[in-house]
Design a protein around this motif. Structure first.
Motif, short mmCIF file in Angstrom:
data_model
loop_
_atom_site.label_atom_id
_atom_site.label_comp_id
_atom_site.label_asym_id
_atom_site.label_seq_id
_atom_site.Cartn_x
_atom_site.Cartn_y
_atom_site.Cartn_z
N TYR A 12 -3.25 52.88 24.86
CA TYR A 12 -3.28 51.42 24.68
C TYR A 12 -1.88 50.87 24.41
N ALA A 13 -1.10 51.59 23.62
CA ALA A 13 0.22 51.10 23.23
C ALA A 13 1.25 51.18 24.35
N SER A 14 1.27 52.29 25.08
CA SER A 14 2.33 52.48 26.08
C SER A 14 1.89 52.26 27.52
N ASN A 15 0.58 52.30 27.78
CA ASN A 15 0.02 52.05 29.10
C ASN A 15 0.65 52.92 30.20
N PRO A 16 0.67 54.24 30.01
CA PRO A 16 1.23 55.10 31.05
C PRO A 16 0.35 55.08 32.31
N VAL A 17 0.97 55.22 33.46
CA VAL A 17 0.26 55.13 34.74
C VAL A 17 -0.80 56.23 34.87
N GLU A 18 -0.49 57.43 34.39
CA GLU A 18 -1.42 58.56 34.56
C GLU A 18 -2.56 58.56 33.56
N GLN A 19 -2.54 57.69 32.56
CA GLN A 19 -3.60 57.64 31.54
C GLN A 19 -4.50 56.43 31.79
N VAL A 20 -5.57 56.65 32.52
CA VAL A 20 -6.52 55.59 32.80
C VAL A 20 -7.62 55.64 31.74
N ILE A 21 -7.92 54.49 31.16
CA ILE A 21 -8.99 54.40 30.16
C ILE A 21 -10.27 54.01 30.89
N LEU A 22 -11.30 54.83 30.72
CA LEU A 22 -12.58 54.60 31.36
C LEU A 22 -13.58 54.12 30.31
N ASP A 23 -14.05 52.89 30.48
CA ASP A 23 -15.03 52.31 29.55
C ASP A 23 -16.42 52.64 30.04
N THR A 24 -17.26 53.18 29.15
CA THR A 24 -18.63 53.55 29.52
C THR A 24 -19.62 52.87 28.58
N LEU A 25 -20.80 52.65 29.09
CA LEU A 25 -21.91 52.12 28.30
C LEU A 25 -23.13 53.01 28.52
N GLU A 26 -23.87 53.24 27.46
CA GLU A 26 -25.16 53.92 27.55
C GLU A 26 -26.18 52.96 26.97
N ILE A 27 -27.20 52.67 27.75
CA ILE A 27 -28.26 51.76 27.31
C ILE A 27 -29.54 52.59 27.28
N TYR A 28 -30.19 52.64 26.12
CA TYR A 28 -31.41 53.44 26.07
C TYR A 28 -32.49 52.81 25.21
N HIS A 29 -33.71 53.24 25.50
CA HIS A 29 -34.92 52.76 24.85
C HIS A 29 -36.00 53.80 25.13
N PRO A 30 -36.98 53.98 24.25
CA PRO A 30 -38.03 54.98 24.51
C PRO A 30 -38.79 54.75 25.82
N ALA A 31 -38.82 53.51 26.33
CA ALA A 31 -39.52 53.23 27.57
C ALA A 31 -38.71 53.61 28.81
N PHE A 32 -37.44 53.97 28.65
CA PHE A 32 -36.61 54.37 29.79
C PHE A 32 -36.90 55.83 30.10
#
Length: 178
Positions: A12-32
């Motif tokens: 986050y601080a230096s933003n190097p080209v080779e360091q890509v940040i991948l944002d993920t979400l997990e959505i869950y419920h007992p009916a899934f």
């Protein structure tokens, strides 16, 4: 409070080209559930290709296992922690398929709440999320239209939590009963 890994802080601080940040979400419920009736959370990554990454050891489903996050266009606003306000996560998922809409429809008829987990990964280290613990919130609202799904999620009402948070019950502490 979630703590970012040192590698993620540096990215986050230096933003190097080779360091890509991948944002993920997990959505869950007992009916899934999948076609075989097994629990099947919806996992998405904000990327152009699917991601295979390892979950944390205390994940609610598939702990410590490598799982697939499906590539999907989405946007989100992480919750702010302001005094007197309940932190809220805003998510907008674009071009949602029938599978996710079907999951949400199944959850709408069940009184249990839908949970959302946000996990950031670094492309150079998919051995676990770069936040410990990941942000886990309960869905408070969903709106669906032809083009997108908008989800609002928040922590429990932390402003009204009792202190100390532990409830002392007679079953566990028989000395409370005379």
């Amino acid at each position: 409070m979630a703590d970012y890994s040192q590698a993620l802080k540096e990215a986050y601080a230096s933003n190097p080209v080779e360091q890509v940040i991948l944002d993920t979400l997990e959505i869950y419920h007992p009916a899934f559930v999948d076609d075989d009736g097994h629990p099947a959370p919806a996992r998405v990554v904000r990327a152009y290709e699917d991601l295979f990454a390892v979950l944390e050891l205390d994940a609610p489903m598939n702990p410590g296992q490598q799982v697939r996050f499906v590539a999907m266009a989405f946007d989100f606003v992480l919750p702010g922690f302001e005094e007197g306000k309940t932190p809220e996560l805003k998510i907008t998922l674009d071009n949602v398929g029938r599978e996710l809409v079907g999951y949400l429809e199944a959850a709408a008829s069940d009184p249990k709440q839908v949970t959302v987990i946000y996990r950031p990964y670094l492309i150079s280290d998919l051995s676990g999320p770069q936040m410990d613990p990941p942000i886990t919130m309960l869905v408070t609202g969903v709106s669906v239209d032809v083009f997108q799904v908008q989800i609002s999620a928040s922590l429990d009402d932390v402003n009204n939590w009792a202190f100390p948070h532990r409830l002392y019950q007679p079953e566990e502490f028989p000395g409370l009963v005379r």
